[in-house]
Design a protein around this motif. Structure first.
Motif, PDB file in Angstrom:
ATOM      1  N   ASN A   1      24.680  12.093  -7.779  1.00 42.45           N
ATOM      2  CA  ASN A   1      23.540  12.798  -8.011  1.00 42.45           C
ATOM      3  C   ASN A   1      22.372  12.077  -7.857  1.00 42.45           C
ATOM      4  OD1 ASN A   1      24.969  15.108  -8.395  1.00 42.45           O
ATOM      5  ND2 ASN A   1      25.185  14.628 -10.604  1.00 42.45           N
ATOM      6  N   TRP A   2      22.089  10.946  -8.458  1.00 38.68           N
ATOM      7  CA  TRP A   2      20.899   9.942  -8.390  1.00 38.68           C
ATOM      8  C   TRP A   2      20.767   9.565  -7.154  1.00 38.68           C
ATOM      9  CZ3 TRP A   2      18.077  10.760 -12.191  1.00 38.68           C
ATOM     10  CH2 TRP A   2      18.352  10.551 -13.472  1.00 38.68           C
ATOM     11  N   LEU A   3      21.573   9.249  -6.159  1.00 40.75           N
ATOM     12  CA  LEU A   3      21.494   8.794  -4.858  1.00 40.75           C
ATOM     13  C   LEU A   3      21.438   9.769  -3.739  1.00 40.75           C
ATOM     14  CD1 LEU A   3      23.453   5.410  -5.503  1.00 40.75           C
ATOM     15  CD2 LEU A   3      20.887   5.766  -5.293  1.00 40.75           C
ATOM     16  N   ALA A   4      21.892  11.000  -3.894  1.00 40.27           N
ATOM     17  CA  ALA A   4      21.680  12.056  -2.877  1.00 40.27           C
ATOM     18  C   ALA A   4      20.328  12.065  -2.161  1.00 40.27           C
ATOM     19  CB  ALA A   4      22.370  13.614  -3.463  1.00 40.27           C
ATOM     20  N   GLU A   5      20.387  12.252  -0.936  1.00 41.80           N
ATOM     21  CA  GLU A   5      19.355  12.546  -0.015  1.00 41.80           C
ATOM     22  C   GLU A   5      18.247  11.517  -0.213  1.00 41.80           C
ATOM     23  OE1 GLU A   5      17.382  16.352  -0.952  1.00 41.80           O
ATOM     24  OE2 GLU A   5      19.315  17.593  -0.832  1.00 41.80           O
ATOM     25  N   ARG A   6      18.849  10.097   0.073  1.00 43.84           N
ATOM     26  CA  ARG A   6      18.001   8.894   0.003  1.00 43.84           C
ATOM     27  C   ARG A   6      17.523   8.756  -1.391  1.00 43.84           C
ATOM     28  NH1 ARG A   6      17.483   6.322   4.543  1.00 43.84           N
ATOM     29  NH2 ARG A   6      15.552   5.658   3.817  1.00 43.84           N
ATOM     30  N   GLY A   7      18.184   9.109  -2.486  1.00 42.53           N
ATOM     31  CA  GLY A   7      17.603   9.027  -3.636  1.00 42.53           C
ATOM     32  C   GLY A   7      16.659   9.761  -4.465  1.00 42.53           C
ATOM     33  N   ALA A   8      16.377  10.970  -3.700  1.00 42.66           N
ATOM     34  CA  ALA A   8      15.467  11.936  -3.772  1.00 42.66           C
ATOM     35  C   ALA A   8      15.262  12.162  -5.536  1.00 42.66           C
ATOM     36  CB  ALA A   8      15.368  13.277  -3.319  1.00 42.66           C
ATOM     37  N   LEU A   9      16.254  12.449  -6.345  1.00 41.54           N
ATOM     38  CA  LEU A   9      16.255  12.602  -7.644  1.00 41.54           C
ATOM     39  C   LEU A   9      16.080  11.310  -8.400  1.00 41.54           C
ATOM     40  CD1 LEU A   9      16.873  14.335 -10.111  1.00 41.54           C
ATOM     41  CD2 LEU A   9      19.239  13.851  -9.837  1.00 41.54           C
ATOM     42  N   LEU A  10      16.407  10.259  -8.121  1.00 34.64           N
ATOM     43  CA  LEU A  10      16.205   8.948  -8.755  1.00 34.64           C
ATOM     44  C   LEU A  10      14.547   8.605  -8.497  1.00 34.64           C
ATOM     45  CD1 LEU A  10      17.110   6.363  -9.909  1.00 34.64           C
ATOM     46  CD2 LEU A  10      17.392   5.419  -7.758  1.00 34.64           C
ATOM     47  N   LYS A  11      14.112   8.868  -7.316  1.00 32.97           N
ATOM     48  CA  LYS A  11      12.612   8.483  -7.159  1.00 32.97           C
ATOM     49  C   LYS A  11      11.867   9.507  -7.849  1.00 32.97           C
ATOM     50  CE  LYS A  11       9.148   7.600  -3.557  1.00 32.97           C
ATOM     51  NZ  LYS A  11       8.796   7.660  -2.150  1.00 32.97           N
ATOM     52  N   GLY A  12      12.299  10.836  -7.973  1.00 30.89           N
ATOM     53  CA  GLY A  12      11.443  11.689  -8.569  1.00 30.89           C
ATOM     54  C   GLY A  12      11.423  11.579 -10.120  1.00 30.89           C
ATOM     55  N   GLN A  13      12.554  11.006 -10.716  1.00 27.32           N
ATOM     56  CA  GLN A  13      12.603  10.568 -11.959  1.00 27.32           C
ATOM     57  C   GLN A  13      11.722   9.492 -12.404  1.00 27.32           C
ATOM     58  OE1 GLN A  13      14.809  12.117 -15.524  1.00 27.32           O
ATOM     59  NE2 GLN A  13      12.634  12.256 -14.701  1.00 27.32           N
ATOM     60  N   LEU A  14      11.693   8.542 -11.563  1.00 25.95           N
ATOM     61  CA  LEU A  14      10.875   7.260 -11.827  1.00 25.95           C
ATOM     62  C   LEU A  14       9.288   7.675 -11.825  1.00 25.95           C
ATOM     63  CD1 LEU A  14      12.549   4.544  -9.372  1.00 25.95           C
ATOM     64  CD2 LEU A  14      12.600   4.466 -11.974  1.00 25.95           C
ATOM     65  N   ALA A  15       9.062   8.441 -11.057  1.00 27.29           N
ATOM     66  CA  ALA A  15       7.509   8.890 -10.954  1.00 27.29           C
ATOM     67  C   ALA A  15       7.456   9.657 -12.227  1.00 27.29           C
ATOM     68  CB  ALA A  15       7.725  10.053  -9.967  1.00 27.29           C
ATOM     69  N   VAL A  16       8.403  10.443 -12.698  1.00 28.71           N
ATOM     70  CA  VAL A  16       8.127  11.023 -13.974  1.00 28.71           C
ATOM     71  C   VAL A  16       8.015  10.011 -15.457  1.00 28.71           C
ATOM     72  CG1 VAL A  16       9.167  12.848 -15.712  1.00 28.71           C
ATOM     73  CG2 VAL A  16       9.085  13.367 -13.575  1.00 28.71           C
ATOM     74  N   LEU A  17       8.735   9.123 -15.203  1.00 31.69           N
ATOM     75  CA  LEU A  17       9.023   8.123 -16.182  1.00 31.69           C
ATOM     76  C   LEU A  17       7.643   7.203 -16.317  1.00 31.69           C
ATOM     77  CD1 LEU A  17      12.658   6.799 -15.740  1.00 31.69           C
ATOM     78  CD2 LEU A  17      11.662   8.292 -17.576  1.00 31.69           C
ATOM     79  N   LEU A  18       7.252   6.955 -14.936  1.00 30.44           N
ATOM     80  CA  LEU A  18       6.117   6.205 -14.807  1.00 30.44           C
ATOM     81  C   LEU A  18       4.576   7.078 -15.438  1.00 30.44           C
ATOM     82  CD1 LEU A  18       6.386   4.525 -11.431  1.00 30.44           C
ATOM     83  CD2 LEU A  18       5.852   3.406 -13.547  1.00 30.44           C
ATOM     84  N   ARG A  19       4.732   8.235 -15.171  1.00 28.79           N
ATOM     85  CA  ARG A  19       3.674   9.222 -15.650  1.00 28.79           C
ATOM     86  C   ARG A  19       3.604   9.164 -17.033  1.00 28.79           C
ATOM     87  NH1 ARG A  19       4.409  12.698 -12.169  1.00 28.79           N
ATOM     88  NH2 ARG A  19       5.852  14.319 -13.206  1.00 28.79           N
ATOM     89  N   GLU A  20       4.753   9.376 -17.640  1.00 30.39           N
ATOM     90  CA  GLU A  20       4.909   9.613 -19.043  1.00 30.39           C
ATOM     91  C   GLU A  20       4.518   8.299 -19.732  1.00 30.39           C
ATOM     92  OE1 GLU A  20       5.218  12.599 -20.550  1.00 30.39           O
ATOM     93  OE2 GLU A  20       5.230  13.121 -18.338  1.00 30.39           O
TER      94      GLU A  20
END
Length: 295
Positions: free
Chosen positions: A204-223
């Motif tokens: 799940n994290w790495l599907a579609e070139r890591g789309a979910l992983l990258k999106g979650q990293l952005a959320v973590l950084l924003r918080e």
């Protein structure tokens, strides 16, 4: 959805992401901006890549039993020397054990490293700031304005051994407006993601070139940035004291316990200040999406 005010900060929740992190709203707490110019600059570097490690399995070094220290025939002086030498040896031994444990824990990150290496810190911080961090904007190092505050973020991604959660440990160096030449104020902020489903989390994290992983990293950084800005606007040290509590939360599929001051809670998350003085944002349970969405 409830947001409790504890005399330290009152945090209004602005959004919840299903299966991800809800966001604390900091618009009323960050330093005021001048027109469209953010009060705080977030330094971005296209050459930097995010460090990544695995969360070590609990255990660590075994406790030493009774120890007979050699004195070398020097009595009390020899005993003191023996204690010092033993302490140094034990420290080196524990460092070695921690290194071995960390190397073992890092094996879980191997499938993720090629994908994470494709994303610069500049890209990830840009994604985080694109969705809005009131009072902050990205800046390249050759365009820094010394008259405005500067935040230098040094993030490290941690992946749990069950791969169901991400932790972002951010060392944030704060330089006040007009005081960039002085030693920066260090803040440490850790944000723990809500647990991912137990079935095939890596896929799940790495599907579609890591789309979910990258999106979650952005959320973590924003918080992480929002928590830092809240502290800069309303320092905990300047606010009314808050009693310590024992907080239980999920780190992936494992329950964790932290003794801390609960600065705020709402939208399914706790914002804590640990006994070490660091800031920690953790999942509280299932977020109340109905009460958080759109706010």
């Amino acid at each position: 959805m409830r947001v409790r005010q504890h005399g330290v900060v009152a945090l209004a929740t602005v959004s919840c992401l299903a299966g991800a992190l809800p966001a604390w709203g900091a618009s009323d707490l960050v330093p005021p901006t001048s027109g469209a110019v953010p009060a705080w600059q977030v330094l971005t570097d296209p050459a930097s890549r995010m460090a990544v490690h695995g969360v070590p399995v609990d255990g660590g070094a075994r406790a030493a039993g009774g120890m007979l220290y050699p004195t070398g025939g020097l009595g009390i002086l020899g005993l003191a020397v023996g204690v010092i030498v033993h302490a140094g040896l034990e420290d080196a031994k524990q460092r070695g054990e921690r290194t071995v444990a960390q190397e073992a824990a890092d094996k879980v990150t191997e499938p993720y490293r090629p994908q994470i290496a494709e994303w610069s810190q500049h890209d990830l911080l840009g994604d985080a700031l694109a969705d809005g961090v009131p009072g902050a904007g990205s800046i390249d190092k050759d365009r820094v304005d010394a008259a405005r505050g500067l935040l230098e973020v040094r993030p490290t991604l941690l992946i749990t051994q069950d791969q169901r959660a991400l932790l972002l440990e951010s060392q944030i160096l704060v330089r006040r407006p007009g005081m960039h030449h002085e030693a920066p104020l260090p803040l440490k902020v850790t944000v723990v993601s809500a647990p991912l489903g137990a079935e095939k989390p890596r896929d799940n994290w790495l599907a579609e070139r890591g789309a979910l992983l990258k999106g979650q990293l952005a959320v973590l950084l924003r918080e992480s940035l929002k928590v830092a800005l809240i502290q800069l606007a309303v320092p905990v040290a300047d606010a009314a004291p808050v009693r310590q509590r024992t907080v239980r939360y999920m780190q992936g599929g494992e329950e964790r316990i932290e003794r801390a001051r609960v600065l705020a809670e709402g939208c399914g998350r706790y914002l804590l200040q640990t006994l070490r003085g660091d800031f920690l944002s953790v999942p509280q349970g299932e977020p109340d999406v109905g009460g958080c969405a759109g706010r």
